[in-house]
Design a protein around this motif. Structure first.
Motif, mmCIF file in Angstrom:
data_model
loop_
_atom_site.group_PDB
_atom_site.id
_atom_site.type_symbol
_atom_site.label_atom_id
_atom_site.label_comp_id
_atom_site.label_asym_id
_atom_site.label_seq_id
_atom_site.Cartn_x
_atom_site.Cartn_y
_atom_site.Cartn_z
ATOM 1 N N GLY A 265 0.814 -1.193 0.000
ATOM 2 C CA GLY A 265 0.000 0.000 0.000
ATOM 3 C C GLY A 265 0.855 1.253 0.000
ATOM 4 O O GLY A 265 2.077 1.199 0.199
ATOM 5 N N SER A 266 0.218 2.368 -0.230
ATOM 6 C CA SER A 266 0.938 3.637 -0.268
ATOM 7 C C SER A 266 1.652 3.861 1.057
ATOM 8 O O SER A 266 1.037 3.872 2.122
ATOM 9 C CB SER A 266 -0.047 4.784 -0.540
ATOM 10 N N GLY A 267 2.973 4.031 0.991
ATOM 11 C CA GLY A 267 3.771 4.291 2.183
ATOM 12 C C GLY A 267 3.945 3.085 3.081
ATOM 13 O O GLY A 267 4.541 3.197 4.150
ATOM 14 N N SER A 268 3.463 1.923 2.644
ATOM 15 C CA SER A 268 3.541 0.724 3.480
ATOM 16 C C SER A 268 4.870 0.023 3.282
ATOM 17 O O SER A 268 5.400 -0.029 2.160
ATOM 18 C CB SER A 268 2.403 -0.236 3.143
ATOM 19 N N SER A 269 5.420 -0.495 4.343
ATOM 20 C CA SER A 269 6.694 -1.217 4.254
ATOM 21 C C SER A 269 6.535 -2.704 4.573
ATOM 22 O O SER A 269 7.518 -3.429 4.622
ATOM 23 C CB SER A 269 7.702 -0.613 5.243
ATOM 24 N N GLU A 270 5.309 -3.155 4.770
ATOM 25 C CA GLU A 270 5.126 -4.537 5.227
ATOM 26 C C GLU A 270 3.882 -5.136 4.594
ATOM 27 O O GLU A 270 2.828 -4.488 4.515
ATOM 28 C CB GLU A 270 5.016 -4.557 6.758
ATOM 29 N N LEU A 271 4.014 -6.400 4.145
ATOM 30 C CA LEU A 271 2.900 -7.160 3.603
ATOM 31 C C LEU A 271 2.734 -8.445 4.392
ATOM 32 O O LEU A 271 3.723 -9.136 4.702
ATOM 33 C CB LEU A 271 3.173 -7.556 2.146
ATOM 34 N N GLU A 272 1.495 -8.780 4.735
ATOM 35 C CA GLU A 272 1.195 -10.067 5.363
ATOM 36 C C GLU A 272 0.488 -10.941 4.335
ATOM 37 O O GLU A 272 -0.512 -10.528 3.744
ATOM 38 C CB GLU A 272 0.312 -9.881 6.597
ATOM 39 N N ILE A 273 0.993 -12.125 4.121
ATOM 40 C CA ILE A 273 0.471 -13.014 3.096
ATOM 41 C C ILE A 273 0.082 -14.339 3.733
ATOM 42 O O ILE A 273 0.835 -14.894 4.551
ATOM 43 C CB ILE A 273 1.527 -13.244 1.995
ATOM 44 N N ASP A 274 -1.090 -14.844 3.366
ATOM 45 C CA ASP A 274 -1.563 -16.144 3.837
ATOM 46 C C ASP A 274 -1.998 -16.964 2.637
ATOM 47 O O ASP A 274 -2.622 -16.453 1.692
ATOM 48 C CB ASP A 274 -2.743 -15.985 4.797
ATOM 49 N N ALA A 275 -1.669 -18.262 2.694
ATOM 50 C CA ALA A 275 -2.045 -19.155 1.594
ATOM 51 C C ALA A 275 -2.163 -20.566 2.139
ATOM 52 O O ALA A 275 -1.659 -20.887 3.219
ATOM 53 C CB ALA A 275 -1.001 -19.096 0.484
ATOM 54 N N VAL A 276 -2.829 -21.414 1.356
ATOM 55 C CA VAL A 276 -3.015 -22.802 1.767
ATOM 56 C C VAL A 276 -2.999 -23.670 0.525
ATOM 57 O O VAL A 276 -3.416 -23.244 -0.562
ATOM 58 C CB VAL A 276 -4.330 -22.979 2.551
ATOM 59 N N ALA A 277 -2.506 -24.892 0.663
ATOM 60 C CA ALA A 277 -2.488 -25.850 -0.437
ATOM 61 C C ALA A 277 -2.788 -27.230 0.103
ATOM 62 O O ALA A 277 -2.401 -27.575 1.234
ATOM 63 C CB ALA A 277 -1.131 -25.844 -1.139
ATOM 64 N N SER A 278 -3.468 -28.030 -0.694
ATOM 65 C CA SER A 278 -3.745 -29.420 -0.337
ATOM 66 C C SER A 278 -2.573 -30.289 -0.789
ATOM 67 O O SER A 278 -2.023 -30.102 -1.877
ATOM 68 C CB SER A 278 -5.028 -29.897 -1.003
ATOM 69 N N VAL A 279 -2.221 -31.241 0.070
ATOM 70 C CA VAL A 279 -1.133 -32.174 -0.238
ATOM 71 C C VAL A 279 -1.671 -33.576 -0.045
ATOM 72 O O VAL A 279 -2.064 -33.951 1.079
ATOM 73 C CB VAL A 279 0.103 -31.935 0.646
ATOM 74 N N ALA A 280 -1.709 -34.350 -1.110
ATOM 75 C CA ALA A 280 -2.281 -35.690 -1.045
ATOM 76 C C ALA A 280 -1.276 -36.674 -0.463
ATOM 77 O O ALA A 280 -0.175 -36.843 -0.988
ATOM 78 C CB ALA A 280 -2.710 -36.137 -2.436
ATOM 79 N N ASP A 281 -1.666 -37.285 0.653
ATOM 80 C CA ASP A 281 -0.936 -38.382 1.288
ATOM 81 C C ASP A 281 0.584 -38.156 1.334
ATOM 82 O O ASP A 281 1.369 -38.957 0.820
ATOM 83 C CB ASP A 281 -1.231 -39.695 0.564
ATOM 84 N N PRO A 282 1.014 -37.070 1.937
ATOM 85 C CA PRO A 282 2.463 -36.870 2.055
ATOM 86 C C PRO A 282 3.067 -37.895 3.009
ATOM 87 O O PRO A 282 2.377 -38.474 3.859
ATOM 88 C CB PRO A 282 2.567 -35.460 2.645
ATOM 89 N N LEU A 283 4.361 -38.130 2.853
ATOM 90 C CA LEU A 283 5.070 -38.932 3.840
ATOM 91 C C LEU A 283 5.010 -38.209 5.183
ATOM 92 O O LEU A 283 5.180 -36.998 5.254
ATOM 93 C CB LEU A 283 6.520 -39.140 3.418
ATOM 94 N N LYS A 284 4.748 -38.953 6.234
ATOM 95 C CA LYS A 284 4.566 -38.337 7.551
ATOM 96 C C LYS A 284 5.901 -38.284 8.301
ATOM 97 O O LYS A 284 6.772 -39.131 8.132
ATOM 98 C CB LYS A 284 3.528 -39.112 8.365
ATOM 99 N N TRP A 285 5.986 -37.265 9.157
ATOM 100 C CA TRP A 285 7.179 -37.114 9.996
ATOM 101 C C TRP A 285 6.910 -37.692 11.375
ATOM 102 O O TRP A 285 5.867 -37.429 11.994
ATOM 103 C CB TRP A 285 7.563 -35.640 10.138
ATOM 104 N N SER A 286 7.856 -38.469 11.875
ATOM 105 C CA SER A 286 7.858 -38.927 13.264
ATOM 106 C C SER A 286 9.311 -39.194 13.636
ATOM 107 O O SER A 286 10.199 -39.189 12.768
ATOM 108 C CB SER A 286 7.025 -40.201 13.436
ATOM 109 N N ALA A 287 9.562 -39.420 14.908
ATOM 110 C CA ALA A 287 10.929 -39.735 15.322
ATOM 111 C C ALA A 287 11.414 -41.028 14.684
ATOM 112 O O ALA A 287 12.612 -41.194 14.420
ATOM 113 C CB ALA A 287 11.009 -39.831 16.844
#
Length: 1014
Positions: A265-287
């Motif tokens: 925006g005019s005179g603005s120095s910062e942008l906040e951006i949000d987004a989302v995506a679907s991921v089909a059956d990703p490999l899961k993280w665990s120890a």
């Protein structure tokens, strides 16, 4: 600057995928040698050292990152609870010391690369203890405190072409030191990395990637929020943020990158951006399966040109509390954890990457799956390693105020910090925020912790609420609510410290308990400890609500130094002349300060193993293997088995097994046929990895169990069984001794004190010091902590100061039997008898019986002690090994036949104490280089200890290096020694089932045989 995620700008997506921040064109390290001046308090510091024209040519140099105390300035100081300035100043919070509060003045120069022209430039201090000012080219840039999270400053307005002067003034203590009263060495300086980095005019300043699994824990949503900065507030038009996931093969995962177009925006120095995506059956993280993806965020200008790319590795996992249980990807988790101070005996908290890598590999090798960063955010690389290798993390805010409150207090007091004081609210919230923002993208972090041992108050509820709102994907932990229930809402779990097993079971079995339970500290591993660990881990399997714990702690905090004579040694509290100090209470590690493995860690490995192997029908070789992994089938492992006869392998093989997590596999072992009289048969079953991993080679053992097979006598093996062949015997009384002679041997018993004073075989004297009853072990750190020395003192010299009541002997055709009766000078007199049966073969059968007096304390050990010449320096045994084992700490040891040296049985605990014991010994031999040996056989089992030192000698020296050179081998042959304990080290005794209670008569037998040739 505002706290943000760890990141670095890259010039290409390919560089960002590789993620080597130090290789980025935008990175410049300032580690290395700096100019340095030291002052012992603020009034003596060089006030104007930062000025552009100040001449530092004569200043000394100091290494960065490092502590100045380990480079010849000031002194390190170890305290546990007490604030370090208590001996010199009587302060009230929030005031800092002034009489002795050293100041370090650091100076160096740097030149900004030409390629950074026109870009904003920042400096990042990753860790400075405890507070500091920064100047560039004589101008004040800023000030920061909070030792363990980054402090970053925008240097752009202060820079000039060519060489720039950087000056940093570091204070040992500040007002924030009231919040940093951790149980550790108090040291100072720039102890983590310092670097410059440049950014484009528009820059991804921060981002937060969260993964949300669906109800079936299969498909996921990747949610991304990012902050983009326009540093010079120029018109940039529309910028584009693109985000793509890359697999371990470097290939893109999302069909199309997440793309967001936005305009400042005019005179603005910062942008906040949000987004989302679907991921089909990703490999899961665990120890168990730490599957990672690389997230690359690209920032492009309105012409589509890449301005920068930043990256992080993320994991798809869900951690939640459901039906009062903590779940990872839908499975009940058990934390098989440790607390980890960042510490090196050489560099203190200035830990190198290799130290961190060694730690994570050792933890994985020894079945540890979780770590609590006690009690501050660790080096950023640590979390990357936990992500990569697979460790569950409790990330802890840099907050401990143990010295400001007392156990048992019933109201909040003004001296309590931070309590509910509004003056501390912004500070503790800032610390929590700095941790969260830096570390939020790490999948290994499952919980945020509000700090440690800081009691209670409204400030903790504010911290909890802040973290919950900022990051709903994790839960919040704080143990202090167990001490101040008015702050109950500050913790999502019931977390306690050093709770006895019975109390853990009581909570876990109570249907009214509302939260999952963990022990954020337990099994205090100080010195020779970790006894009874299995009593806790069995509860974690029995009660769903008991979801594990974190052993205190990982590595001994000791400093490798030299004494006045140049002798190197491991130093602990007080060794630098500091006051106050807490001695060797810094020696609580499962590994030693030099990162070698202690015997305690072997016990942890077995108690933490993820398979339970139980007997079904040992006659038929039928066993059952329960899979305690959450996400790993047993088919990932090879089952190996072996049968040993009297310690010598007779048969072995391997099998493939399969069982899903939580399921059992029934296994039939093809046992070999055995003949009557072959001796003891021991079946060992173990699981080994089929494939190599980052932390272990293929074939690494992850679990084992042993079984003594039925229908086999517990006969001693070849080492020590006495020959019963008859031989002629002569008996004589000479010079106050009863002397028994046979073919090539003689035995002498002192008729004045009843001790065995000589055992000569083939002309070789096997005894240097008499064999006599003994009821004392060198006290351990746990013994000191529970007042064992005072409580059990009556047994300390009971054997040595015994009175001989009678000594009788009789000669039989094949032996001479000597029977000695003693009175022991315990508080109420105890009775002891020793019988020596001297056979014609030269063997000596020894029996001891002890009848304690009334109302006596527990007995440290019951046995016989003798010494041999130091040339008898080799040890063989058939029993549990190869490392030391104790009555209450033997699960990690295996029955086998072992050989070593006597010197190697000494375990270098930070303070000398009881060590080197062996349980379940069938037979043993102590030998010299010529093959002469004293062989010892249990009837059927004994405990054995062979060291270069007697118990009293170990007690007499407070450091290992002070132990004198030994000219003897001290052998203790015991019925039993009490357990070492380990619930805590300041009051807890060994569990009753591992105590030699003085309310019954004890007796045991063993046989000595002298051998003079191989």
């Amino acid at each position: 600057m505002k706290a943000h995620a760890t990141l670095m700008p890259f010039d290409s997506v390919e560089e960002a995928i590789r993620g080597d921040r130090a290789a980025s064109r935008s990175y410049m390290s300032l580690n290395g040698m700096w100019k340095f001046a030291f002052a012992e308090n603020p009034s003596k510091r060089i006030v104007n050292f930062y000025e552009d024209g100040y001449d530092h040519a004569e200043w000394a140099e100091i290494k960065v990152p490092a502590h100045w105390q380990l480079q010849g300035y000031d002194y390190p100081q170890y305290t546990n609870i007490r604030y370090p300035w208590e001996a010199s100043e009587n302060l009230v919070q929030p005031f800092a010391p002034t009489k002795y509060n050293p100041v370090g003045s650091y100076v160096r120069s740097f030149t900004v690369p030409d390629s950074w022209a026109g870009q904003p430039v920042f400096i990042s201090f990753q860790g400075v203890e405890s507070a500091f000012y920064v100047w560039v080219n004589g101008e004040l840039v800023g000030y920061s405190e909070d030792t363990f999270t980054p402090a970053e400053f925008d240097l752009t307005p202060y820079l000039r072409a060519g060489e720039n002067k950087l000056a940093v003034e570091v204070y040992r203590w500040c007002d924030a030191s009231w919040l940093e009263d951790q149980d550790f060495w108090r040291m100072s300086g720039i102890f983590r990395d310092v670097y410059l980095y440049a950014a484009p005019k528009a820059h991804v300043y921060d981002f937060f990637a969260t993964t949300e699994l669906d109800a079936a824990y299969q498909d996921a949503e990747l949610k991304l929020s990012a902050t983009v900065m326009n540093y010079f507030e120029e018109h940039l038009g529309t910028v584009t943020v693109e985000a793509q996931l890359y697999g371990s093969d470097g290939q893109a995962v999302l069909p199309q990158p997440i793309t967001v177009h936005a305009a400042f925006g005019s005179g603005s120095s910062e942008l906040e951006i949000d987004a989302v995506a679907s991921v089909a059956d990703p490999l899961k993280w665990s120890a168990e399966q730490p599957n990672l993806y690389t997230l690359v965020i690209s920032l492009k200008d309105e012409e589509g040109r890449l301005l920068e790319a930043v990256s992080t590795r993320i994991g798809f996992r869900k951690f939640e509390i459901k039906d009062k249980l903590m779940l990872i990807n839908g499975k009940r988790i058990v934390f098989k954890g440790v607390n980890r101070h960042e510490f090196s005996c050489h560099t203190g908290r200035a830990l190198g990457y290799e130290d961190m890598l060694m730690d994570v590999k050792l933890m994985k090798n020894y079945n540890i799956n979780a770590v609590r960063t006690s009690h501050y955010p660790n080096h950023p690389r640590w979390y990357e390693l936990c992500d990569e290798y697979g460790l569950y993390v409790i990330d802890e805010t840099n907050l401990e105020t143990h010295g400001s409150w007392d156990y048992g207090q019933t109201e909040l007091l003004h001296r309590n910090v931070p309590a509910s004081h509004p003056t501390w609210t912004a500070n503790v919230l800032d610390r929590a925020n700095s941790m969260l923002q830096r570390d939020k993208n790490h999948p290994s972090i499952l919980m945020w912790s509000l700090g440690n041992e800081s009691f209670g108050g409204d400030n903790f509820i504010r911290m909890h609420d802040f973290l919950q709102e900022a990051d709903p994907s994790r839960i919040v932990h704080y143990e202090g609510v167990s001490l101040w229930r008015e702050s109950e809402a500050a913790s999502d779990v019931e977390s306690q410290m050093y709770t006895p097993p019975a109390k853990v079971a009581e909570y876990a079995a109570d249907p009214r308990s509302r939260k999952p339970f963990i022990l954020c500290e337990y099994s205090h591993a100080m010195g020779n400890s970790s006894g009874g660990l299995h009593l806790y881990t069995e509860l974690f399997d029995k009660f769903p609500l008991a979801q594990g714990g974190f052993i205190w702690d990982w590595v001994d905090q000791a400093i490798w130094t030299t004494n006045a004579d140049g002798v190197p040694y491991m130093a602990y509290g007080g060794d630098f002349g500091e006051q106050p100090h807490d001695g060797n209470f810094c020696g609580n590690g499962l590994i030693f300060a030099d990162r070698t493995v202690s015997p305690k860690l072997l016990e942890v490995k077995q108690c933490y193993q993820n398979a339970s192997i139980t007997a079904v029908d040992l006659r038929q070789g039928s066993v059952s293997v329960l899979n305690k992994y959450l996400f790993t089938d047993l088919e990932a492992f090879t089952l190996q088995w072996s049968v040993a006869l009297n310690g010598n392998e007779a048969a072995s093989g391997s099998l493939n097994v399969s069982a899903a997590p939580g399921e059992k596999a029934d296994v039939a072992i093809p046992l070999p046929e055995r003949q009557q009289g072959e001796g003891e048969a021991v079946l060992t079953i173990s699981l080994h990895t089929k494939e190599a991993s980052q932390w272990a080679e293929a074939g690494h053992e992850v679990a084992f169990q042993q079984f003594v097979l039925p229908d086999a006598p517990q006969a001693a093996g070849s080492i020590g069984r006495a020959e019963r062949a008859p031989g002629s015997i002569e008996v004589a009384e000479d010079g106050g001794k009863l002397i028994v002679r046979g073919e090539a041997f003689s035995v002498a018993v002192d008729q004045g004190d009843g001790s065995l004073v000589s055992y000569n075989v083939g002309g070789t004297e096997l005894l240097k010091g008499a064999m006599a009853p003994n009821f004392w072990r060198a006290y351990t750190d746990n013994d000191r902590g529970n007042s064992h020395l005072a409580r059990c003192a009556t047994w300390r010299s009971a054997g040595e100061e015994r009175s001989l009541r009678s000594l009788v002997w009789e000669q039989q055709p094949d032996r001479v039997i000597v029977h000695a009766e003693f009175t022991l000078p315990t508080t109420t007199e105890s009775q002891c008898s020793v019988t020596y049966s001297i056979l014609g073969s030269g063997a000596v059968e020894v029996g001891l019986q002890l009848t304690p007096g009334d109302d006596l304390p527990e007995i440290p050990e019951i046995g016989m002690m003798l010494s041999m010449d130091g040339s008898f320096d080799r040890l063989e045994w058939y029993g549990k090994g190869p490392h030391e084992s104790y009555w209450d700490r033997q699960h990690g040891a295996k029955i086998g036949r072992y050989s070593s040296t006597v010197a190697e049985q000494f375990v270098p605990y930070l303070r000398p104490q009881e060590c080197g014991n062996k349980v379940a010994v069938r037979d043993a031999a102590v030998s010299n280089a010529e093959g002469a040996s004293l062989r010892i056989a249990g009837e059927p089992l004994i405990e054995l200890n062979a060291l270069p030192y007697a118990p009293f000698e170990l007690e007499a020296h407070d450091h290992v290096y002070k132990l004198p050179a030994s000219d003897k081998t001290v052998v203790r042959i015991n019925h039993k020694q009490m357990g070492v304990g380990g619930d805590n080290s300041w009051g807890a005794q060994a569990h009753p089932q591992y105590v030699l209670h003085a309310n019954r008569t004890y007796s045991f037998r063993f046989t000595l045989t002298g051998i003079t040739s191989r």
